[in-house]
Structure formats: C-alpha cells, structure tokens
Design an enzyme around this catalytic site. Sequence first.
Site, PDB file in Angstrom:
ATOM      1  CE  LYS A 225      46.596  49.120  40.058  1.00 33.31           C
ATOM      2  NZ  LYS A 225      46.472  48.257  38.860  1.00 33.31           N
TER       3      LYS A 225
HETATM    4  C1  LIG Z   1      47.581  47.810  38.156  1.00 31.00           C
HETATM    5  C2  LIG Z   1      47.481  46.530  37.416  1.00 31.00           C
HETATM    6  C3  LIG Z   1      48.617  45.886  36.888  1.00 31.00           C
HETATM    7  C4  LIG Z   1      50.003  46.506  36.939  1.00 31.00           C
HETATM    8  O1  LIG Z   1      50.543  46.580  38.213  1.00 31.00           O
HETATM    9  P1  LIG Z   1      51.835  47.498  38.514  1.00 31.00           P
HETATM   10  O2  LIG Z   1      52.036  47.432  39.966  1.00 31.00           O
HETATM   11  O3  LIG Z   1      51.482  48.871  38.026  1.00 31.00           O
HETATM   12  O4  LIG Z   1      52.985  46.918  37.723  1.00 31.00           O
HETATM   13  C5  LIG Z   1      48.449  44.645  36.285  1.00 31.00           C
HETATM   14  N1  LIG Z   1      47.234  44.084  36.169  1.00 31.00           N
HETATM   15  C6  LIG Z   1      46.113  44.670  36.663  1.00 31.00           C
HETATM   16  C7  LIG Z   1      44.811  44.005  36.475  1.00 31.00           C
HETATM   17  C8  LIG Z   1      46.200  45.909  37.301  1.00 31.00           C
HETATM   18  O5  LIG Z   1      45.079  46.490  37.776  1.00 31.00           O
END
Ligand SMILES: *Cc1c(COP(=O)(O)O)cnc(C)c1O
Length: 460
Positions: free
Chosen positions: A111
């Site tokens: 993220k």
């Molecule tokens: C947010 C997150 C996801 C999921 O991503 P999306 O875009 O919501 O599908 C998967 N793995 C981790 C470690 C995350 O922080």
Amino acid sequence: MRYVSTRDTSKTFEFKDVFIKGLADDGGLFIPDALVKYEKNEIKELKKLSYSDLAKKIVYPFIGNFMSESEMSKIIDKSYSTFRKDNVVDFIKIGDKTILELFHGPTLAFKDVAMQLLGNFYEYYLKNENQKINIVVATSGDTGAAAIDAIKGKKNVNIFVLHPDNRISPVQRKLMTTGKYENVFNIAIKGNFDDCQNLVKSMFADKQFSNDIKMSGVNSINWARIIAQSVYYFYSYSLIENTGEPTNFSVPTGNFGDVYAGYLAKKMGLPINKLIVATNQNDILHRAISKGSYEAEKVSETISPSMDIQIASNFERLIYDLNNEDDKQTSLDMKNIKENGKYLIGDDKLNKIRENFLSASLSENETLEVIKKVYEKFSVVLDPHTAIGYGAFDKHNLRGNNIVLATAHPCKFPDAVSKAINLKSDLPKELEFILNEKEDYDIVENSLEKIKNYIIGKIK
Ligand SMILES: *Cc1c(COP(=O)(O)O)cnc(C)c1O
C-alpha cells in the site's frame, strides 16, 4: 483525461475532483472515459526505464491539468525515495515462479507504493488552497500505517485512523502509533474492523459533518491509488517477460483494488494472460468468478486480515465493464446488491470475466502449509497474504511467467509465520527502533457520536 461515475456518465470530472472526493456523490466509482493504449514496440521501450521514470510515463496522462509534468516528476522522485530499494520493488525467482516484492516501503506493505504518492499529491494540492482537510480512514492494519506515513508532518491536513482495538498485530499497531506528529490521530475502536468501516461510512454520509470538517478519504477505491499500482505490473512485465511465453499474475485480493490495477494495465495494452484473484476463506470474489454468484456472507477473521472483506468495493468497476459501460444497468446492479446482498452473473458475462481472471481460495491450513513448503524448499519466508497468492497458482496449471505479488513483509504477521515454521521474522534494521518507542493512541467506544466528538475536539 476526463472521468465519469460508474452510475452516471452524463457528468464529467477532472482528476482533481476524482482524487479529493474518492467516491462520486451518486455512490459510484470514478473511471476515465478513455485510456492511453501502448503498442508492443512502445512496451518494449518502457523496459529501459527506471521505476520512477516508468511511473512518470504511466501516471501523467491520467492527471490532466492537476499539475505540470515537471512538477509531477519531482513528486514521483520524492515519493519513491522513501523506499529501501532503488527501483521500489524487488524480484526473487523461486522454482517456476517469480515473487514480486512490493513491501520495501516505509510501512512494509504494497500500500506504500500508492500511498506515498497520494500524500505528496495532497500536499501539492493543499499548498495553494486556503483550507485544511481531515482524512478519516478505517484500517485492519496496513492501510492505516501506509496512510499515516504518507501524511505525517504535512501542512493543512490531519489524519484520523480508526483501528479495531486489540485485533491488529503489535507490529502493525506500532507502525502507526510510534510517530510523533501533531497531525496524526490514532484511535482504537472497541469493536471489529467492520465497526470501524461503518463509523467512517456514516461520517461520510453525514453531509453536515463531513462538509464541516472537510473530510477526505484514501481508501482503496481512490482512482489515484489504482493508477499508481498499475505501474508495477508494467515494470515487472518488462523485466521478467521472456519471448513467447504468456505472463500471469497472482494477486492476494481483498477489495479488488490491486488486481484491478493489473486489469487496467492489460486494458492499456500490457499483454497479461491471466490475473488470478487469490482470496482467503472470505471468498466472495472466488465464488463470483468460479460460480457466477457474488453474494456477501459473514466475514471471518483470518491470519491474512488485510483480505478479510465482505464486499469488494472495486468490483463495481468490473461490473461497469461487463455492462459495456452502461451506467443505468450498473446503478441497478449495485442497488440490487445493496438490497438483496446478491449479484448473479450470467454466462456471457462470466465468460468475459474468465478471459482475464481466474480465482482461487485458500483455507487457513492451506495458507500455513504454503508458508511451510516454501520455507523448506527455498528458504524464503512468505507472509500469509503472499502465501495465498503463491498457493493460488498451485490450484491452476498455467504455463509461462508466473508472478506472485508479495503484498506484505512477513514480520508484520509474526504469529502466523511462527505457527507455520516456528521462526521469528525480524523487522528490517531501519525499522527495529519502533519496537521500543512509546505508543500514542486513544481508545474510543464504538459509537458514532463519540467518534465525531473526538474528531471535532481535536481539530478545534
Ligand atoms: C490491502 C492488502 C491486500 C488486498 O488488496 P486489495 O487491493 O484490497 O485487493 C492484500 N495483501 C495485503 C498485505 C494488503 O495490505
């Protein structure tokens, strides 16, 4: 480039509106009304670029007159200078798969890649506006940390992060609560992640309150996040592709944001064969893609908490696509989902989905087994989310370049890792200090009135 809402294409918006609003007023998601398409030879040329230069090329056409190209270049360089790798991401080859490590940013999850950029976009936007905004966000752990790191210390913006008290790992919490910044407010809600999300949704829906405090959001439906995430699909394709073999990505999925970014890259001309939507036992997307029934069930808590969702917010963008960009039909489908909790996907639409997507779901035990197997065979420690991406490939038999998106560093989920392989995964050295820092957060009841009063009290 202009944008429309998936529920009403009669009005157009600029990137600035899309970025600051996040969600359209009609409840729909923003989507560009046209895309830049890259030809094969142009994609070959992209190979020569560094990650930051590639990001500049991909992102610029999306932002219109939001800022000049040279200003955007500076912002992208600055955003990616906070990563521990020169080219933001890293690759490791294990067996017949490639692991694309996306967790080398400040808070150890993918993220950061989008959020660092958003933080600097906010700063740029607010510099010339005579106003202060308040970002309010709910987190199951990763989003909050990434958002705080992106916003901390920036002028004219506060950030309020709601996490479920005692339900995130200590490392996840410390990444949020150990910084000392006047514009960051951490709140542990006496409830679960859904409660946190509902509080934020209710505050947004209360127009009086949200306008009064100039509330803004950074959740995964924000289009700016999607664009930033599409860059690493281009980047890894260029480095890994070997002639003639198809390229597939397996993506640990919750809200369908990250995997949608891969789909966007494909729509822009990147020759991706299949995108695997990899889920934990909260498998609404797996049931949708494999059986044609998108139907919410109760969320269960798993060892991959960032994927514990009931409704995948970004899925509306795909529904709009399946409806051939028909806003009326999309509004109707979304209304039905809201009222009946259900969307049945007809065969023709299902075939269209399967041209691009496959899916798989892993149980808790299967996830632990993958962590164990990969560690024993390759001495590589995967976090539980990444393990689900890896295991999803094993449920399909795809030839070619198989790339697993590694979405988090294993040290963020020490309980799952030690359960699987009885090993402690250490934090990167640069971050070890957080373990002994003093934490700062407030505990608030799961009550809309209480949380609103808390926020008002802090910004007055
Ligand atoms: C947010 C997150 C996801 C999921 O991503 P999306 O875009 O919501 O599908 C998967 N793995 C981790 C470690 C995350 O922080």
